[in-house]
Design a protein around this motif. Sequence first.
Motif, PDB file in Angstrom:
ATOM      1  N   HIS A 111       0.942  -1.296   0.063  1.00  0.00           N
ATOM      2  CA  HIS A 111      -0.034  -0.125  -0.074  1.00  0.00           C
ATOM      3  C   HIS A 111       0.885   1.262  -0.088  1.00  0.00           C
ATOM      4  O   HIS A 111       1.235   1.656   1.104  1.00  0.00           O
ATOM      5  CB  HIS A 111      -0.832   0.188   1.232  1.00  0.00           C
ATOM      6  N   SER A 177      -5.372  -0.362  -9.196  1.00  0.00           N
ATOM      7  CA  SER A 177      -3.945   0.057  -8.691  1.00  0.00           C
ATOM      8  C   SER A 177      -2.927  -0.756  -9.632  1.00  0.00           C
ATOM      9  O   SER A 177      -3.252  -1.511 -10.675  1.00  0.00           O
ATOM     10  CB  SER A 177      -3.826  -0.640  -7.551  1.00  0.00           C
ATOM     11  N   LYS A 201      -8.940  -0.718  -6.186  1.00  0.00           N
ATOM     12  CA  LYS A 201      -9.190   0.061  -5.056  1.00  0.00           C
ATOM     13  C   LYS A 201     -10.535   0.350  -4.199  1.00  0.00           C
ATOM     14  O   LYS A 201     -11.345   1.086  -5.069  1.00  0.00           O
ATOM     15  CB  LYS A 201      -8.296   1.214  -4.677  1.00  0.00           C
ATOM     16  N   HIS A 276      -8.617  -4.790  -3.255  1.00  0.00           N
ATOM     17  CA  HIS A 276      -7.620  -4.391  -2.106  1.00  0.00           C
ATOM     18  C   HIS A 276      -8.722  -3.258  -1.416  1.00  0.00           C
ATOM     19  O   HIS A 276      -8.827  -2.452  -1.976  1.00  0.00           O
ATOM     20  CB  HIS A 276      -6.403  -3.711  -2.602  1.00  0.00           C
ATOM     21  N   HIS A 278      -9.910  -1.019   1.377  1.00  0.00           N
ATOM     22  CA  HIS A 278      -9.583   0.091   2.766  1.00  0.00           C
ATOM     23  C   HIS A 278     -10.925  -0.186   3.582  1.00  0.00           C
ATOM     24  O   HIS A 278     -11.840   0.063   3.217  1.00  0.00           O
ATOM     25  CB  HIS A 278      -9.538   1.412   1.987  1.00  0.00           C
ATOM     26  N   HIS A 303      -6.980  -3.511   4.053  1.00  0.00           N
ATOM     27  CA  HIS A 303      -6.018  -2.454   4.174  1.00  0.00           C
ATOM     28  C   HIS A 303      -6.346  -1.621   5.438  1.00  0.00           C
ATOM     29  O   HIS A 303      -7.493  -1.154   5.533  1.00  0.00           O
ATOM     30  CB  HIS A 303      -5.793  -1.570   2.964  1.00  0.00           C
ATOM     31  N   HIS A 356       2.080  -2.894   6.045  1.00  0.00           N
ATOM     32  CA  HIS A 356       2.052  -1.931   4.880  1.00  0.00           C
ATOM     33  C   HIS A 356       2.495  -0.584   5.259  1.00  0.00           C
ATOM     34  O   HIS A 356       2.698  -0.488   6.414  1.00  0.00           O
ATOM     35  CB  HIS A 356       0.575  -1.918   4.307  1.00  0.00           C
ATOM     36  N   ASP A 358       1.411   2.872   3.627  1.00  0.00           N
ATOM     37  CA  ASP A 358       0.400   4.074   3.340  1.00  0.00           C
ATOM     38  C   ASP A 358       1.105   5.309   3.734  1.00  0.00           C
ATOM     39  O   ASP A 358       0.456   6.329   3.984  1.00  0.00           O
ATOM     40  CB  ASP A 358      -0.767   3.870   3.829  1.00  0.00           C
TER      41      ASP A 358
END
Length: 468
Positions: A111, A177, A201, A276, A278, A303, A356, A358
Amino acid sequence: MKRALCALALAAATAACSQGQARPASTPASQAAPQSPADPFPSTYRPFPSQPTLIRGGTVMTAAGQIIPNGQVLMVDGRIAAVGQTVQAPANAVVVDATGKWVTPGVIDTHSHLGVYASPGVQAHSDGNEATSPNTAEVWAEHSIWPHDPGFTRALEGGITSMQILPGSANLFGGRSVTIKNVPSRTAQGMKFPGAPYGLKMACGENPKRVYGERGGPSTRMGNVAGFRNAWIRAADYRRRYDEWNSNGRNASSMPARDLELETLAGVLRGEILVHNHCYRGDEMAQMIDISREFGYRIRSFHHGVEAYKVRDLMARDSISGSLWADWWGFKMEALDFTRANLAMVHQAGARAIVHSDDPTGIQKLNQEAAKAIQAGREAGIEVSENDALRWITANAAWALGIHEQVGTLEPGKQADVVIWSHNPFSVYARADRVYIDGALMFDRLDPSRQPRTDFEVGLFPAEASND
């Protein structure tokens, strides 16, 4: 003079400015990684030149179960050729003495927003969120990547060899992504990991309802869920129409009208694009799993997952990984109910735990973030081995991105993405001494000629600067 030559070389079409670093090797088209004919933006990545290299004397951590004291790793033609206590190396191999050091696979971040939220962090570089609609599945992160973001080289210095670049989280569907190799390049396609699947995403929770609450919705979590379901209903119909067209001979006159948004969602339904998601709260993760089951797709990774520990059994059951922070929490309501043992608890349940970033700074020290999570787990009575923790930033991350057959462990046949560390990688003193990507030395902490700099960092030609 070297600075000017480096900038001139870049302007003349080199991959990037790297103070003496060789250009990517020229690869015949017949040897290039196969590209899907449906991909209009195929990877143009070519490995940089490498030579047979034997790393010996270090503690080799394979991330595949073995930790080999005084071990050896042989890289030939960009691949791991052999790993063990003793290996046979060709006579022309460069020998690297890693005595007292540690050797691991390259670190992978699932990420990142490098390139799409590039440094310097100004509005002109804010290209990660197409916040114009709750559903922007039609946009692709690679079309926002600025390859000369200095963050890429800083990440390289932290041992990062591959990463997933994602759109932001303002939207229910933020877009595609892309997974990249962390190499200097003029274009995003020159960094694009050959053969890596695209990701989609998605974002649930506070972000979409905050951004769109005053723009016509959704403004609630129930509105978020309705938005997801309506989109998947349309995507399922789009997929059906295209599947029928394909099975009926692909007649040009009857081809359904293309829709870029629905193409991406249909790709998820076909299993070609990885989701993926969030998501912070455990109850919302459970809802997202229910939605995935309703429409027949799979979630590859949650995520952030501050409350992943609450649904760790569901994640293990459905083979959903958790791309998580070690201790970043408390900055909004849905991020409050956290435990520092989150990663360890997800791991203990049998789900794939991943550290990850971010964050453009956090990506530089994922090894230390993993070390914090090891300690937090042990304080909670969960024993985490160093091999397992290494997988949190290598093998598990590779699996989440669909590149686990190519990278993520030190095993013969895999791409030679390798890091030599000054100390145990989970030590606060550890620094990446050398970083290899496809067997090519891309960074050497002790050799300035192997410390790449982007063209943005090089600046103006001296002659131009003197005229200001």
